[in-house]
Enzyme design. Structure first.
Site, PDB file in Angstrom:
ATOM      1  N   SER A  22       0.802  -1.225   0.000  1.00 12.69           N
ATOM      2  CA  SER A  22       0.000   0.000   0.000  1.00 12.69           C
ATOM      3  C   SER A  22       0.839   1.281   0.000  1.00 12.69           C
ATOM      4  O   SER A  22       0.474   2.237  -0.705  1.00 12.69           O
ATOM      5  CB  SER A  22      -0.966  -0.007   1.181  1.00 12.69           C
ATOM      6  OG  SER A  22      -1.903  -1.046   1.007  1.00 12.69           O
ATOM      7  N   LYS A  71      -7.680  -5.479  11.810  1.00 14.95           N
ATOM      8  CA  LYS A  71      -8.914  -5.109  11.091  1.00 14.95           C
ATOM      9  C   LYS A  71     -10.178  -5.259  11.934  1.00 14.95           C
ATOM     10  O   LYS A  71     -11.102  -4.460  11.816  1.00 14.95           O
ATOM     11  CB  LYS A  71      -9.077  -5.973   9.832  1.00 14.95           C
ATOM     12  CG  LYS A  71      -8.183  -5.574   8.689  1.00 14.95           C
ATOM     13  CD  LYS A  71      -8.548  -6.379   7.443  1.00 14.95           C
ATOM     14  CE  LYS A  71      -7.552  -6.144   6.347  1.00 14.95           C
ATOM     15  NZ  LYS A  71      -7.944  -6.773   5.079  1.00 14.95           N
ATOM     16  N   ASP A 107     -12.514  -3.937   1.216  1.00 21.20           N
ATOM     17  CA  ASP A 107     -12.130  -5.255   0.676  1.00 21.20           C
ATOM     18  C   ASP A 107     -13.249  -5.842  -0.185  1.00 21.20           C
ATOM     19  O   ASP A 107     -13.000  -6.388  -1.262  1.00 21.20           O
ATOM     20  CB  ASP A 107     -11.798  -6.237   1.806  1.00 21.20           C
ATOM     21  CG  ASP A 107     -10.479  -5.901   2.485  1.00 21.20           C
ATOM     22  OD1 ASP A 107      -9.581  -5.344   1.813  1.00 21.20           O
ATOM     23  OD2 ASP A 107     -10.335  -6.187   3.688  1.00 21.20           O
ATOM     24  N   ALA A 132     -13.312 -19.766   4.848  1.00 21.09           N
ATOM     25  CA  ALA A 132     -14.300 -19.149   5.736  1.00 21.09           C
ATOM     26  C   ALA A 132     -13.614 -18.196   6.716  1.00 21.09           C
ATOM     27  O   ALA A 132     -14.118 -17.944   7.799  1.00 21.09           O
ATOM     28  CB  ALA A 132     -15.077 -20.230   6.478  1.00 21.09           C
ATOM     29  N   GLY A 247      -5.714 -12.291  -7.555  1.00 21.79           N
ATOM     30  CA  GLY A 247      -6.071 -11.342  -6.502  1.00 21.79           C
ATOM     31  C   GLY A 247      -5.517  -9.942  -6.654  1.00 21.79           C
ATOM     32  O   GLY A 247      -5.753  -9.083  -5.800  1.00 21.79           O
TER      33      GLY A 247
HETATM   34  P1  ATR Z   1      -7.751 -14.625   5.994  1.00 22.86           P
HETATM   35  O1  ATR Z   1      -8.049 -13.489   6.900  1.00 22.86           O
HETATM   36  O2  ATR Z   1      -6.681 -14.335   4.969  1.00 22.86           O
HETATM   37  O3  ATR Z   1      -8.982 -15.186   5.358  1.00 22.86           O
HETATM   38  P2  ATR Z   1      -7.748 -16.768   7.917  1.00 22.86           P
HETATM   39  O4  ATR Z   1      -8.869 -16.120   8.630  1.00 22.86           O
HETATM   40  O5  ATR Z   1      -6.618 -17.340   8.692  1.00 22.86           O
HETATM   41  O6  ATR Z   1      -7.075 -15.752   6.897  1.00 22.86           O
HETATM   42  O7  ATR Z   1      -8.370 -17.900   6.941  1.00 22.86           O
HETATM   43  C1  ATR Z   1      -7.579 -18.770   6.220  1.00 22.86           C
HETATM   44  C2  ATR Z   1      -8.458 -19.663   5.380  1.00 22.86           C
HETATM   45  O8  ATR Z   1      -7.635 -20.576   4.633  1.00 22.86           O
HETATM   46  C3  ATR Z   1      -9.387 -20.531   6.208  1.00 22.86           C
HETATM   47  O9  ATR Z   1     -10.574 -20.770   5.487  1.00 22.86           O
HETATM   48  C4  ATR Z   1      -8.578 -21.817   6.354  1.00 22.86           C
HETATM   49  O10 ATR Z   1      -9.328 -22.957   6.629  1.00 22.86           O
HETATM   50  P3  ATR Z   1      -9.642 -23.379   8.162  1.00 22.86           P
HETATM   51  O11 ATR Z   1     -10.725 -22.448   8.642  1.00 22.86           O
HETATM   52  O12 ATR Z   1     -10.113 -24.790   8.055  1.00 22.86           O
HETATM   53  O13 ATR Z   1      -8.348 -23.231   8.919  1.00 22.86           O
HETATM   54  C5  ATR Z   1      -7.995 -21.911   4.970  1.00 22.86           C
HETATM   55  N1  ATR Z   1      -6.825 -22.793   4.885  1.00 22.86           N
HETATM   56  C6  ATR Z   1      -5.555 -22.518   5.271  1.00 22.86           C
HETATM   57  N2  ATR Z   1      -4.751 -23.584   5.031  1.00 22.86           N
HETATM   58  C7  ATR Z   1      -5.548 -24.566   4.502  1.00 22.86           C
HETATM   59  C8  ATR Z   1      -5.310 -25.894   4.030  1.00 22.86           C
HETATM   60  N3  ATR Z   1      -4.090 -26.440   4.068  1.00 22.86           N
HETATM   61  N4  ATR Z   1      -6.349 -26.589   3.542  1.00 22.86           N
HETATM   62  C9  ATR Z   1      -7.587 -26.038   3.482  1.00 22.86           C
HETATM   63  N5  ATR Z   1      -7.882 -24.788   3.907  1.00 22.86           N
HETATM   64  C10 ATR Z   1      -6.868 -24.052   4.398  1.00 22.86           C
END
Ligand code: ATR
Length: 282
Positions: A22, A71, A107, A132, A247
């Protein structure tokens, strides 16, 4: 640029903040627009968040972006929240209006605009979203507000999917699933738009989210990851004749929207994109 007595200050608060793009993007935008302002990174530890926001008021910093991990927590220190920020419970842009902090979330609109710019329509469409987390919340919100008829959410941690589904179902038809191959294979053929919001695909050693040979032909596949510019998911989607979007647009347009909130002027989006492309991909 010359810094004068009249120069106003903008910035980003995060922890860490070193890797943020940014400062580069917004500084270029201010310069291009001929606005007498600087944009600087502020590394703010979580325990200093409230003090930092008081500092914004005290020092008359005109606006900041907010990034990880602040955030959500920053919301409690904000004086006015816009509708998107309120729904998402997260703020990524603050405007200082005579000492009152106005909180926005760009966002979701950034994601939406990145699709619009690619000519992708959402009205009446079926979307399948992976993830999620915080990013998924903004993306799912944007998809539903953009008019998708059905939103299917897959997440490894099913209770997180349910929680997000409960929130987003206020806006439309939302169905949630655990990240199981059989469920993915059933739902995927109904998808018009497939979106990855997880971090899976950032590293070359990452597993695949699902069997990518099951991506339906000729659809739209979006990955909110921008490094690498083409994840395994997008590579596989391209082979299936899908339209693919990474992205970079979301990053760009959340910044464009922030600039426009702060300045009330149209952001120089082309230049901001050029700066990001050069920095990220040389
Ligand atoms: P952000 O704010 O960038 O969304 P986050 O809140 O940590 O970061 O979310 C990361 C997302 O990536 C989640 O949906 C996570 O799944 P979980 O809720 O089951 O942890 C997903 N994610 C990260 N590594 C993963 C993996 N190896 N396989 C499947 N989902 C993954």
């Amino acid at each position: 640029m010359e810094i004068r007595g009249s120069t106003t200050v903008y910035g980003i608060i995060g922890y860490p903040v070193k890797h943020s793009l940014s400062p580069l993007m917004q500084t270029a935008a201010f310069q291009e627009a001929g606005i007498d302002a600087v944009y600087v990174p502020f590394e703010v530890k979580p325990e200093h968040l409230k003090t930092a926001l008081d500092g914004i008021r005290a020092l008359n910093v005109m606006g900041v972006n907010v990034t990880i991990p602040h955030k959500e927590r920053v919301v409690e220190f904000i004086d006015f929240l816009d509708e998107d920020a309120e729904f998402l419970g997260a703020v990524n842009t603050i405007k200082n209006v005579e000492g009152k902090l106005h909180g926005y979330n760009t966002d979701a609109v950034g994601f939406y605009r990145s699709l619009v710019e690619e000519g992708i329509a959402l009205k009446g469409k079926t979307a399948v979203m992976f993830g999620a987390g915080g990013a998924a919340k903004a993306v799912g919100y944007a998809l539903l507000k953009g008019g998708v008829k059905f939103l299917h959410i897959f997440n490894r941690n099913f209770s997180r999917a349910k929680e997000l589904g409960d929130l987003l179902s206020r806006l439309g038809n939302v169905l949630v699933y655990p990240l199981k191959e059989s469920a993915v294979e059933t739902v995927l053929p109904t998808a018009d738009v497939i979106v990855n919001t997880t971090s899976v695909g950032m590293k070359s050693s990452d597993p695949h989210l699902f069997d990518y040979s099951k991506i339906p032909e000729g659809k739209t596949v979006v990955d909110i990851i921008y490094t690498p510019p083409e994840t395994e998911l997008l590579k596989a989607a391209k082979k299936k004749g899908c339209k693919v979007v990474n992205g970079l647009g979301m990053l760009l347009y959340q910044g464009v929207a922030a600039f426009e909130i702060w300045t009330g002027r149209k952001a120089p989006a082309e230049l901001m994109k050029k700066v990001l492309l050069e920095e990220l991909y040389g």
